[in-house]
Design an enzyme around this catalytic site. Structure first.
Site, PDB file in Angstrom:
ATOM      1  N   LYS A 157      35.926  55.405  36.789  1.00  0.00           N
ATOM      2  CA  LYS A 157      36.997  54.810  37.617  1.00  0.00           C
ATOM      3  C   LYS A 157      38.322  55.526  37.379  1.00  0.00           C
ATOM      4  O   LYS A 157      39.119  55.681  38.310  1.00  0.00           O
ATOM      5  CB  LYS A 157      37.159  53.314  37.319  1.00  0.00           C
ATOM      6  N   GLU A 160      44.698  46.248  35.692  1.00  0.00           N
ATOM      7  CA  GLU A 160      45.163  46.125  37.074  1.00  0.00           C
ATOM      8  C   GLU A 160      45.662  44.710  37.301  1.00  0.00           C
ATOM      9  O   GLU A 160      45.179  43.772  36.656  1.00  0.00           O
ATOM     10  CB  GLU A 160      44.000  46.371  38.059  1.00  0.00           C
ATOM     11  N   HIS A 168      28.513  39.278  41.669  1.00  0.00           N
ATOM     12  CA  HIS A 168      28.507  40.697  42.054  1.00  0.00           C
ATOM     13  C   HIS A 168      27.223  41.146  42.727  1.00  0.00           C
ATOM     14  O   HIS A 168      26.998  42.333  42.920  1.00  0.00           O
ATOM     15  CB  HIS A 168      28.832  41.597  40.863  1.00  0.00           C
ATOM     16  N   ARG A 193      26.146  56.887  47.155  1.00  0.00           N
ATOM     17  CA  ARG A 193      24.739  56.773  47.560  1.00  0.00           C
ATOM     18  C   ARG A 193      24.659  56.104  48.930  1.00  0.00           C
ATOM     19  O   ARG A 193      25.672  55.619  49.447  1.00  0.00           O
ATOM     20  CB  ARG A 193      24.000  55.879  46.555  1.00  0.00           C
TER      21      ARG A 193
HETATM   22  C1  MV4 Z   1      39.130  43.449  41.346  1.00  0.00           C
HETATM   23  C2  MV4 Z   1      39.276  42.096  41.729  1.00  0.00           C
HETATM   24  C3  MV4 Z   1      40.540  41.566  41.751  1.00  0.00           C
HETATM   25  N1  MV4 Z   1      41.607  42.325  41.383  1.00  0.00           N
HETATM   26  N2  MV4 Z   1      40.217  44.165  41.010  1.00  0.00           N
HETATM   27  C4  MV4 Z   1      34.372  43.518  41.368  1.00  0.00           C
HETATM   28  C5  MV4 Z   1      33.480  44.632  41.692  1.00  0.00           C
HETATM   29  C6  MV4 Z   1      34.230  45.866  41.394  1.00  0.00           C
HETATM   30  N3  MV4 Z   1      33.972  46.853  42.378  1.00  0.00           N
HETATM   31  C7  MV4 Z   1      35.656  45.447  41.397  1.00  0.00           C
HETATM   32  N4  MV4 Z   1      35.679  44.024  41.491  1.00  0.00           N
HETATM   33  C8  MV4 Z   1      36.834  43.342  41.597  1.00  0.00           C
HETATM   34  N5  MV4 Z   1      37.945  44.031  41.304  1.00  0.00           N
HETATM   35  C9  MV4 Z   1      41.418  43.598  41.019  1.00  0.00           C
HETATM   36  N6  MV4 Z   1      42.472  44.325  40.660  1.00  0.00           N
HETATM   37  C10 MV4 Z   1      38.152  41.358  42.053  1.00  0.00           C
HETATM   38  C11 MV4 Z   1      36.912  41.982  41.977  1.00  0.00           C
HETATM   39  C12 MV4 Z   1      35.811  41.133  42.312  1.00  0.00           C
HETATM   40  C13 MV4 Z   1      35.021  41.359  43.412  1.00  0.00           C
HETATM   41  C14 MV4 Z   1      35.233  42.442  44.245  1.00  0.00           C
HETATM   42  C15 MV4 Z   1      34.455  42.648  45.333  1.00  0.00           C
HETATM   43  C16 MV4 Z   1      33.420  41.752  45.623  1.00  0.00           C
HETATM   44  C17 MV4 Z   1      33.192  40.703  44.820  1.00  0.00           C
HETATM   45  C18 MV4 Z   1      33.980  40.486  43.703  1.00  0.00           C
HETATM   46  C19 MV4 Z   1      33.740  39.377  42.920  1.00  0.00           C
HETATM   47  C20 MV4 Z   1      34.506  39.164  41.818  1.00  0.00           C
HETATM   48  C21 MV4 Z   1      35.533  40.039  41.513  1.00  0.00           C
END
Ligand code: MV4
Length: 479
Positions: A115, A199, A234, A291
């Protein structure tokens, strides 16, 4: 490209081979002992046993798969999703063995696998990112100062994580140090890399991702967005395209940003750029998945494309057959992931045999399936049985068709997420489009399905009673 080996199993192996066959390319399946009689094995022109059921003794054995590919004169390997699909070393191994890896170059996989490297790579490309740090945290007091400036709650993320792995929420200042210590030791244990960053925590986001496709001649297009907010822990359960919240302007901005992310890592092939959308409709780059994704069919349907065909053409060195202006949105598509999981029992894997297994069919219905009646669901792999996809001119039509298709999908012997799909499609928040990534946590309880099943049982009982009474009437006529 005359022969392609699909280094995967289940529905995605069949999905990939379907397009290869359409293009006149021979197919090779690989399989583990437990998958000996699986449909993907029967579907292929040739099939080779590569090992025992556990994936680290079969589908994850890159060296063995390369050996098979060389022995059978395979020109290219399609990795599907999961398993070796985002393994940069495997992509490289293909390259050094003169086998085409149907996917991006290893350096793009490597950058996006970290990341922090991804943030670094896109820095000069004007990509909106959540406020936070963009280097691994080494000085905890300094990081705490930054966290206070950003404002709590904040999120600690592992650089080597992704897809929700290696994340910790910090609600307030007092727990900063302890959460940081935990996050670092978890990252070391899980990924062998303790690099973490922070973040601002976006509290009620929607998860919107953009499908991109790039060729080896410098052309990059996007195929619009998928809305993937309906997920639990997730794991996505329902996806759709297009998103019901994006304005045309926002859609263009996000599509353009996704193309710039692809450019930043010299991307080739099919990829997905994930964004968060906050409640004011600001969007932020999260990560790029290098992917073909599980939910790619909804994008194929609304753009009238075959993403596997495009992957293969790009891998053959062809120029993309479309420019951005050729790609338009037609109608609406929904996907329900049908898992062998029990929604009444905390979505625990439901083991057993598919005693009855009948797929729905008809206009506006597509099922990407990997199983057949009589088969057992192996415990060794992801428990997804199939993807039920419906589409129509409007979102309402796609939702109605989904409800009908779920009714026409007959599965006995195991529990599945089909009734959960009905719950989502009937829910007011989903129907109105007013939901975020907390939908399942916020609205779903097993009682909801029990209610649904009670109602269905009542209707069935009433129909039975009515039939019975009518039979009685018929019998009484001679009197
Ligand atoms: C976040 C977020 C809130 N704020 N970043 C979860 C998967 C990963 N790709 C990043 N994720 C998240 N990052 C910040 N700064 C909330 C999530 C997140 C989430 C994101 C997409 C789909 C479902 C999720 C479920 C919980 C948290």
């Amino acid at each position: 490209m005359k022969k392609v080996l699909v280094a995967n199993r289940g529905e995605i192996a069949i999905r990939v081979m379907r397009t290869a066959k359409k293009m006149g390319i021979k197919t090779v399946a690989v399989y583990s002992t437990i998958d000996r009689h699986s449909p993907h094995v029967k579907y292929a022109d040739e099939a080779v046993l590569i090992g025992e059921a556990p994936s680290n003794q079969s589908y994850l054995l890159g060296d063995r798969i390369i050996e098979v590919a060389k022995r059978l004169n395979v020109d290219a390997i399609h990795p599907g999703y999961g398993f070796l699909s985002e393994n940069a070393d495997f992509a490289e191994l293909c390259e050094t063995n003169n086998i085409i890896f149907i996917g991006p170059k290893s350096h793009a996989i490597r950058i996006m696998g970290s990341k922090l490297a991804a943030k670094e790579a896109v820095k000069a490309y004007d990509i909106p990112m959540v406020p936070g740090t963009d280097e691994a945290i080494t000085d905890i007091p300094e990081a705490k100062k930054i966290a206070k400036d950003i404002g709590f709650p904040i999120l600690i993320k592992a650089s080597a994580g992704g897809g929700g792995k290696g994340m910790r929420i910090v609600e307030n200042e007092s727990e900063f140090e302890s959460q940081m210590d935990r996050a670092i030791s978890e990252a070391v244990n899980a990924f062998g890399d303790g690099s973490v960053f922070i973040e601002k925590y976006v509290t009620s986001p929607r998860h919107i991702e953009i499908q991109v496709m790039a060729d080896t001649h410098g052309n990059i297009i996007h195929l619009f967005e998928r809305e993937c907010s309906i997920q639990r822990r997730h794991q996505k359960v329902v996806e759709e395209a297009p998103s019901s919240v994006l304005t045309p302007e926002r859609r263009v901005q996000m599509g353009d940003a996704a193309v710039r992310v692809a450019k930043a890592c010299d991307y080739v092939g099919a990829g997905t750029v994930e964004f968060l959308l906050d409640d004011e409709h600001n969007f932020y780059f999260l990560e790029m998945n290098t992917r073909l994704q599980v939910e790619h069919p909804v994008s194929e349907i609304i753009t009238n494309t075959d993403l596997v065909e495009l992957q293969i053409r790009v891998a053959r060195g062809e120029v993309l057959p479309y420019t951005q202006d050729d790609i338009k949105i037609h109608g609406h598509a929904l996907e329900l992931r049908v898992y062998a999981e029990d929604p009444l029992n905390d979505f625990l894997p439901s083991v057993g045999t598919l005693e009855t297994y009948k797929l729905p069919q008809g206009k506006g219905i597509r099922v990407d399936n990997g199983f057949e009646e009589g088969m057992e669901i192996p415990i060794y792999y992801d428990p997804m049985i199939s993807k039920l996809i419906t589409y129509g001119d409007s979102r309402d039509e796609a939702i109605s068709l989904m409800l009908k298709a779920i009714k026409d999908y007959h599965i006995e012997g195991i529990q599945t997420t089909l009734p959960f799909g009905t719950y989502v499609c009937e829910h007011e928040a989903f129907r109105s489009g007013n939901f975020d990534t907390h939908f399942v946590k916020r609205y779903y309880a097993p009682e909801n399905l029990k209610e649904q099943q009670k109602t269905e049982a009542k209707i069935a009982a009433l129909i039975a009673l009515q039939r019975y009474l009518e039979e009685q009437k018929l019998l009484r006529i001679p009197n």
